[in-house]
Write a protein that holds these residues in place. Sequence first.
Motif, PDB file in Angstrom:
ATOM      1  N   LYS B  74       0.805  -1.220   0.000  1.00 14.56           N
ATOM      2  CA  LYS B  74       0.000   0.000   0.000  1.00 14.56           C
ATOM      3  C   LYS B  74       0.846   1.282   0.000  1.00 14.56           C
ATOM      4  O   LYS B  74       0.678   2.148  -0.854  1.00 14.56           O
ATOM      5  CB  LYS B  74      -0.921  -0.014   1.232  1.00 14.56           C
ATOM      6  N   LEU B  78       1.432   4.194  -2.888  1.00 17.14           N
ATOM      7  CA  LEU B  78       1.177   5.631  -2.695  1.00 17.14           C
ATOM      8  C   LEU B  78       2.415   6.439  -3.047  1.00 17.14           C
ATOM      9  O   LEU B  78       2.343   7.481  -3.687  1.00 17.14           O
ATOM     10  CB  LEU B  78       0.774   5.904  -1.236  1.00 17.14           C
ATOM     11  N   ARG B 110      -2.451  -2.452  -5.611  1.00 11.66           N
ATOM     12  CA  ARG B 110      -2.847  -1.265  -4.836  1.00 11.66           C
ATOM     13  C   ARG B 110      -2.864  -0.011  -5.690  1.00 11.66           C
ATOM     14  O   ARG B 110      -3.547   0.948  -5.390  1.00 11.66           O
ATOM     15  CB  ARG B 110      -1.901  -1.043  -3.648  1.00 11.66           C
ATOM     16  N   ARG B 116     -10.277  -1.305 -10.262  1.00 10.17           N
ATOM     17  CA  ARG B 116     -10.616  -0.843  -8.907  1.00 10.17           C
ATOM     18  C   ARG B 116     -11.284  -1.932  -8.085  1.00 10.17           C
ATOM     19  O   ARG B 116     -11.528  -1.749  -6.896  1.00 10.17           O
ATOM     20  CB  ARG B 116     -11.531   0.386  -8.991  1.00 10.17           C
ATOM     21  N   VAL B 118     -10.206  -5.075  -7.740  1.00  8.11           N
ATOM     22  CA  VAL B 118      -9.300  -6.173  -7.409  1.00  8.11           C
ATOM     23  C   VAL B 118      -8.491  -5.809  -6.172  1.00  8.11           C
ATOM     24  O   VAL B 118      -7.970  -4.698  -6.072  1.00  8.11           O
ATOM     25  CB  VAL B 118      -8.331  -6.458  -8.583  1.00  8.11           C
ATOM     26  N   SER B 119      -8.400  -6.729  -5.261  1.00  7.06           N
ATOM     27  CA  SER B 119      -7.557  -6.500  -4.096  1.00  7.06           C
ATOM     28  C   SER B 119      -6.884  -7.821  -3.704  1.00  7.06           C
ATOM     29  O   SER B 119      -7.094  -8.849  -4.339  1.00  7.06           O
ATOM     30  CB  SER B 119      -8.385  -5.936  -2.941  1.00  7.06           C
ATOM     31  N   ILE B 120      -6.052  -7.737  -2.655  1.00  5.60           N
ATOM     32  CA  ILE B 120      -5.331  -8.943  -2.225  1.00  5.60           C
ATOM     33  C   ILE B 120      -5.168  -8.896  -0.715  1.00  5.60           C
ATOM     34  O   ILE B 120      -4.994  -7.822  -0.132  1.00  5.60           O
ATOM     35  CB  ILE B 120      -3.977  -9.047  -2.982  1.00  5.60           C
TER      36      ILE B 120
END
Lengths: 1068, 254
Positions: B74, B78, B110, B116, B118-120
Amino acid sequence: MLRFYHSEEVDGLGGFVLARIEVGLRPDFEDSVSKRLLRRIELFDFNLRKKIRWARLLEVYWLDIAVPREELIPAITEICWDKVLQWVFTGNLMPSAAGKSGGLQDLMQESPFRPGKFWGIERRFRAGVTDNVGRALIEAFEIVLGRSLSQARASSGGLWLVEGPDLNEDGLAIIAREIFCNELVETWTLVPEELLKKNDRFHQERIKYDLPKIPRQGSESIEIFELKNLEASALEDLSQKKYWGLSFIEMKAIQEYFSEPSEQEIRKSKGLLEPTDVEMEIFSQTWSEHYQHKIFNSKIHYQEKDSDLIPRQIENLFQSTIRATAIEVGRSWLLSDSHENSGIYSFDEEDAFCIKVETHNFPSALDPYGGALTGIGAVNRDILGCGLGAKPIFNFDVFCLASSDYAKPLPDRILHPRRILDGVRRGIEHGGNKTGVPTINGALVFDDHYLGRPLIYCGTGGFMPRRSGERSCEFKQVLSGDRICMVGGRIGKDGIHQSTLSSFSSLALDASSSLPAVQLDSLTQKRVMDFLLEARDQGLYRAVTNNGAGGLSLSVGQMARLSGGAILDVGLAMTKYPGLKPFELVVSESQERMALAVPPEQMPQFLLLAEKRGVEVSDLGEFTQSGRLEMNYSKQRVADLDLKFLYEGLPQLELTAFWEGRPSAPEQGLGSAQACLDSLIGQGGDILLHLLGQPNIASKEWLIRQYDHEVQGMSVIKPLHTVISGTLTALSGPNDAGVVKPKVISDRGLAVGCGIQPKLSEIDPFLMAQASVDEALRNILCVGAEYGTSDCITALVSSFCWPDPLRSPQKMASLVRACYGLREAALALSIPLVSGKDSMKNDFQGKCEGRPVTLSILPTLLMTAVGRVSDIKLCRTADFKAVGDCIYLLGGSQFGLWGSELMFMLNQKGDIKPTIQDERGFRTGEPSWTLARKVYSWIGGAVGKLQIRLKSLHDISEGGLLVAVAESLIARGFGAALHISVGVNGWEFLFGEGFHSFVATVSEEFSKSIELEWGELGVPFQRLGIVQSPPYLEVSLVDPESSTNLKSLFKVDVKRIRSAWSKEGYWE
Amino acid sequence: MSGLKIRALILTGDGLNCETETAQAFQMAHFESEIRHLNDLISEKMTLNQLSLTYSVIAFPGGFSFGDELTSGKVLALKIQYRLGWNLTEYVARGGLVLGICNGFQTLIRMGIFGREVSITHNLRGHFINKWVKVTPHGNKCVWLRGLGTFEVPVRHAEGRIILGSTRRTEMLDKMNHLGMTCLKYDVDLNGSEESLAGLSDSSGRIFGLMPHPEAFIRWTAYPDWTSQPARASSPGQGLAIFENAYKEAASAK
């Protein structure tokens, strides 16, 4: 106006808001972290686990970031909230993605138990401890907001939402204390359901209260001790009271030093009179057992009944045994033979390697996770501080613990062994994985003698170029005028007195003035590691050392000896918060810090690179040649000591040691030869299966797979060999040692293996030490290390953990015997002992069920062997490779059952009662070094040429020959047919343990030629049988004369062998 | 063509730790590898334009950037977005290739590279795992996986469970399958990942991220059963093909 804003910002009112953020997985996704916590509760107390029907974990962040609300909310959304994955709760600060109410009740609604009985357990960090998440939060907000937030505060914690009608405050408190929190660094509260549903905890005043406070500020003054008029007992009391750990004799020497007229004159001229607390703390650290190895360096009067193998007068135990061995054996590849840091050995013309083993027993007893984490961090930094700095390329760990199903009452303040194992496992995982150093080898030893003090050995190997520019990397150099720099983490109140405290046997310490628990900020450590190696290659510093035990007092002190003095202002050291006393600045041992000598002309570049890499530097002063260690605090002199006296003035201990001889061998179970053989029939297979499930033998795969053993891409022989093809589930068996290939362009490798045989200490520590050396060496020979060749590089590292030898002449004698056993083995094998470590106070004194108890560990010596592999393409593993291959017993064949894993098991389990026959009574395996040299020289490539035909090689250790064969069958699933000759003592042969022995396989086509070569070279061997396709391990009796099978003794299915060995699912 | 250097940029810093072996893998596949610290690229203000002109490939290697705090990858994501502002979709549109391995893949997720939705997150079993697994490419969109059949690689992660937004899961999955994004799957369910997904590519097939470590299998002697076939000891490992595919693609574009 500015001032007004400032006060508003602190209050968290007006334009700025404080935030409490709770994030958790959306209810649609399985919360595997909660599942893991529940599993840990289950292992701790099955009935308590059953009371929880449902659980969800939320992360909690408390923020004091002084930016306007309209900037803060989008930033929180960006940083803290993954909308696909999570729900977020912030009270009224921002809208929630959750259901109707926007509060935690939405999550409770998703529980299958409605209306249920919900509780929250909230944990947060104690003031002043490292909070990695908090630090990451601030960095993230700085990134997103695009500006530095030096005044911002952020902290993290967790809220565990659990449901169960039978849960009550008592049960939850147990969960909080034992599983969910680490009370040394965290506090917890229980939150009842009504409060969870309300928004009180998001109120500004409440958040302000919950945000971390700076620890109560102490005075920054120094304390003065009027030593000169103190009587003997008063000196001793003072040392006790202050946790200095200095004996009366040592205190007396210090008292005399301060009262010398010449010294007084110097001190007067510097504005000092009586000793300061800073000075006494420096003495305490520099003269600690931890640093000075006082027991090892003592003068000893040794006595034993029967023999005089060991001298009666030993001038200095360490010099006479370990150091003397390094000198007598001596090797040109030993580039630096510093015992305190690691030795440095040449790998080839361009590169060198080093190896170091540390122990973290005391900290891990208090806080298994933190203790192991910082153990691995510290030994990594030792390697980083070795010579001009080496890169850690592998870790290895050995834990000695009481059995994980220990069921007797625990003494006060002693953690259950299972919790210790769980904690140290997580610590090593985070310490190794997160800094990118693979864990390539290790061992677990279970014995209830370790109940009072677990042993946590952490080892690291490093690699470095032999030259950097004009400089030779193996030597440290410090010149007068060099700047004294401290890099890495800031100093806090954590880790004060850690290493001196480890000399105390009681855990009931007054920790009110300091936080003995130390934590690791693995990101800072990784940044420091990367930065230092880059700075080394650019030639930006002259010397580096780990700022470990003893803090600045020892790191600067040791480097000052190289230039001849140092002057520094400890007030210039960066701190986590104000209010640290000068002595705390000098001795704090918290992590991620290194001390350096930087030439003044390199300072600008050094500082520039540090800034670019996000590493903080404190420029504390300069190295001198004044002969003194001079420390100021804000221009006031707080310490001024003669370096020579500080490092060489410690009075030598004088001790007596008395060895009573070996205890008599156990006799129960002796029977006739026939009875012995009969008892094996049918029962042998069951015994094998029981043995394979013994904690000391059973698979450690559950543990190994949670460590990254491959990062850095160098691995050649991993902790396990794995057969993948053809099966959906890959199956793994054990390897004897780890091998890495440190250079891309070279096929040379490094093998590292361990030997540890504490059970033999109860018989004779001399034998125990010999066995440990032999086992460590055999392990690396198995995988392909050289031995006996002209350019072979093999070194041994010794790590002693002992019950306090000062308690009795018998305990001291056990240390003396181990040292001499070690010396004999190393000399006989001609391998130098290159560096080592000792921990001498591994006793626990406390209470168990109201009664006083003293628990002492077994005298334990971990031997680590490291050897170069000339060509990794020739490395071997233990598994049998093909049907039809011949199985051999290679090397020693004299096995003993006394002190074996079998005997240990039989003592524990009353239900197995085999008959064990031997007219001579029980015996131990004994070494034969002449034989060993023959066998090892052949395996190691010094003589003969057919060692490349070995298809597998596995050392015979815990459990004996049959266990070694079984382990070689596990992964591939072949069977084996073995024969024992009539007349051989079956129990000893199959289950006994001894020296110099291996199980080997060779393909049939080479068996004749290899037997011929063994015969010519005098390498003892015995053909045991063949690898077969039917998946059974069969043992039968043969007549050696006619080679005919007389009868089958027993037969075990390999599937049963595999399931007995791999208790998968037991832990996790 | 000869003498023309095809460069791969391998990022490092802030806790990444597989940069050396990743650089070596690109090197073995004939790239010129350059390991660059993120902070240096930031202070040089490396623009997308410069990036495109200098490097044919950007690789985000494995590691523990920012200690995996605040969900894996994450803070690094950023940092790249805010401090460098690279638009990777634009970069590949200009002919570049992007690879994310393990923590690098998490970082790409991330950054929203794979959409938007898709995450893990944490493996279903809730712990770190280091294990060799079989993976099989699906579809033929991903440039990096061209021509590859089932191969073996190690996984080394605690957070490898790929998640799709639950409200539009089926729709998303259909779309991703259609676009060829679901390009690499484990042969067995390893960590509870959606559809046993081990890796994803973007819709162009040029950005590829995966949890397993192909750079850890560029020589045969890294295989956990290599000693049973010692004759192959000098051979390359099966992970190398991925890097070689990238080289073929990059070389053909030059």
